[in-house]
Design an enzyme around this catalytic site. Sequence first.
Site, PDB file in Angstrom:
ATOM      1  N   ASP A  13      41.558  23.554  -5.258  1.00 17.08           N
ATOM      2  CA  ASP A  13      40.715  24.184  -4.141  1.00 17.08           C
ATOM      3  C   ASP A  13      39.762  22.766  -4.028  1.00 17.08           C
ATOM      4  O   ASP A  13      39.894  22.577  -2.755  1.00 17.08           O
ATOM      5  CB  ASP A  13      39.755  25.251  -3.747  1.00 17.08           C
ATOM      6  CG  ASP A  13      40.570  26.652  -3.868  1.00 17.08           C
ATOM      7  OD1 ASP A  13      41.571  26.092  -3.514  1.00 17.08           O
ATOM      8  OD2 ASP A  13      40.536  27.403  -4.190  1.00 17.08           O
ATOM      9  N   ARG A  92      26.182  30.447 -11.795  1.00 20.02           N
ATOM     10  CA  ARG A  92      26.133  29.583 -10.193  1.00 20.02           C
ATOM     11  C   ARG A  92      24.531  28.516 -10.086  1.00 20.02           C
ATOM     12  O   ARG A  92      24.728  27.483  -9.432  1.00 20.02           O
ATOM     13  CB  ARG A  92      26.383  30.431  -9.746  1.00 20.02           C
ATOM     14  CG  ARG A  92      27.724  31.337  -9.473  1.00 20.02           C
ATOM     15  CD  ARG A  92      28.871  30.325 -10.193  1.00 20.02           C
ATOM     16  NE  ARG A  92      29.893  30.248 -10.418  1.00 20.02           N
ATOM     17  CZ  ARG A  92      31.381  29.893 -10.763  1.00 20.02           C
ATOM     18  NH1 ARG A  92      30.550  28.855 -11.211  1.00 20.02           N
ATOM     19  NH2 ARG A  92      32.304  30.528 -10.890  1.00 20.02           N
ATOM     20  N   ASP A 121      30.372  34.900  -5.494  1.00 23.17           N
ATOM     21  CA  ASP A 121      29.620  33.617  -6.281  1.00 23.17           C
ATOM     22  C   ASP A 121      28.861  31.795  -4.108  1.00 23.17           C
ATOM     23  O   ASP A 121      28.244  31.729  -4.521  1.00 23.17           O
ATOM     24  CB  ASP A 121      30.709  32.619  -6.419  1.00 23.17           C
ATOM     25  CG  ASP A 121      31.225  33.384  -7.918  1.00 23.17           C
ATOM     26  OD1 ASP A 121      29.715  33.451  -8.331  1.00 23.17           O
ATOM     27  OD2 ASP A 121      32.069  32.557  -8.611  1.00 23.17           O
ATOM     28  N   SER A 173      43.010  34.539 -10.935  1.00 21.36           N
ATOM     29  CA  SER A 173      42.166  33.561 -10.707  1.00 21.36           C
ATOM     30  C   SER A 173      41.172  34.487 -12.001  1.00 21.36           C
ATOM     31  O   SER A 173      40.566  34.646 -12.594  1.00 21.36           O
ATOM     32  CB  SER A 173      41.128  34.011  -9.898  1.00 21.36           C
ATOM     33  OG  SER A 173      39.814  33.694  -9.300  1.00 21.36           O
TER      34      SER A 173
HETATM   35  N1  ARG Z   1      33.100  38.998 -10.270  1.00 17.76           N
HETATM   36  C1  ARG Z   1      32.068  38.560 -11.353  1.00 17.76           C
HETATM   37  C2  ARG Z   1      31.174  38.220 -10.534  1.00 17.76           C
HETATM   38  O1  ARG Z   1      31.093  38.272  -9.186  1.00 17.76           O
HETATM   39  C3  ARG Z   1      33.412  36.804 -11.712  1.00 17.76           C
HETATM   40  C4  ARG Z   1      33.418  35.982 -10.283  1.00 17.76           C
HETATM   41  C5  ARG Z   1      34.803  35.096 -10.483  1.00 17.76           C
HETATM   42  N2  ARG Z   1      35.892  35.678 -11.140  1.00 17.76           N
HETATM   43  C6  ARG Z   1      37.062  35.095 -11.675  1.00 17.76           C
HETATM   44  N3  ARG Z   1      37.830  35.784 -12.229  1.00 17.76           N
HETATM   45  N4  ARG Z   1      37.261  33.555 -11.081  1.00 17.76           N
HETATM   46  O2  ARG Z   1      30.791  36.912 -11.358  1.00 17.76           O
END
Ligand code: ARG
Length: 389
Positions: A13, A92, A121, A173
């Site tokens: 991406d 983040r 995110d 993912s």
């Molecule tokens: N659900 C988690 C959060 O919001 C992780 C998000 C990313 N998850 C992933 N498998 N890429 O902090």
Amino acid sequence: MKKVVLAYSGGLDTSCIIAWLKERQYDVIAVVGDVGQGDDFEEVKSRALKLGASKVYCLNLQKEFIEEYVFPSIKAGALYEGKYILACALSRPVIAKHQMLIAKKEGATAVAHGCTGKGNDQVRFEVTYRLTDPDIEVIAPVRGWEFKTRDEEIDYLKSKGFVINVTKKKPYSIDTNVYGKAIECGVLEDPWVEPPEDVFTLTVSPQKAPAKAEYVEIEFVKGLPKKVNGEAYEPVKLIETLNKLGGKHGVGRVDMIENRLVGIKSREVYENPAGTMLFKALNDLESLVLDRETMKFKTALSQKYSELIYNGLWWIPLKEQLDAFFNKVHEHTSGVVRLRLFKGNCDVVGRKSPHSRYSHKLATYGKGDKFDQSLAEGFIKLWTTPFKK
Ligand code: ARG
């Protein structure tokens, strides 16, 4: 040319985003935040340059991430919806903060990220951007661009003359950092399906874990983990050490349905051996050294803290005020906790502290009892008074 600073991961991406932004006449500066995802950063760097970034910054943020983001969340006992240690959510704000510092240094007028429009995110990145510079242009191409599938993105890059080395179909993912790992999508999107063994890389399955228990002692000073089995570790090393120890015994697997900020429920699988051990151990030590009013009061604040982090509000005043509260709470949370790791379980089996409030004289049913039982009758009479007609 307008300058844009992109949070670059090296994945498909954000690689596409470089070409996409160039096509729209932006000068792209890539920032790679190393929070311990274990990538080959030289490779990531050269990929960004090949795709047309004018500059790449690769920042090792691991120490800052653990000391300034992860440790405060452990002190706060912040578990989102009682289960998630927030490994991804905590990474983040630190990445976005450094992205904004570079934007300032480079005189960029825009920042970009590769998050989708359905996740948490995007919020975490953009709240940080907007609170740092309300006027910065925010570009989130994945939310609205023309590509619907990974194959379309690969074809787009090919049309621009780039062949990047990614697998066409990825089963999951994944978000990884030095603290923990999150896995979603693919077969996991059916909440009824048991996570297949291949989603796990930090932990062995409890069935395959050693048949013999292993004991681990963690020493805390004022709520901060300092030693493992008597040996002092720097914060990052300490987390890595606990991840290995716990992972070997299948500790720290979580399978949950969580409520995302954007209103949908999602199924996520986590691996957090170190976090699981630290949360259990610290919580137990608290039960030894804190008075009961503090212990009960802080539960609500722990939950609030976890929601602030999850919802991208790391930088708001309340978060800092809560940190002050938890720092005060942990003035005496020093001591050692002994954990037993065995086939996916992590149990506290011993604890000690110079600040212990446990009194053997008062608790014992054996010799040396100093508890004046004759006071109990009067106490219970008064205790009942307000409820009598
Ligand atoms: N659900 C988690 C959060 O919001 C992780 C998000 C990313 N998850 C992933 N498998 N890429 O902090």
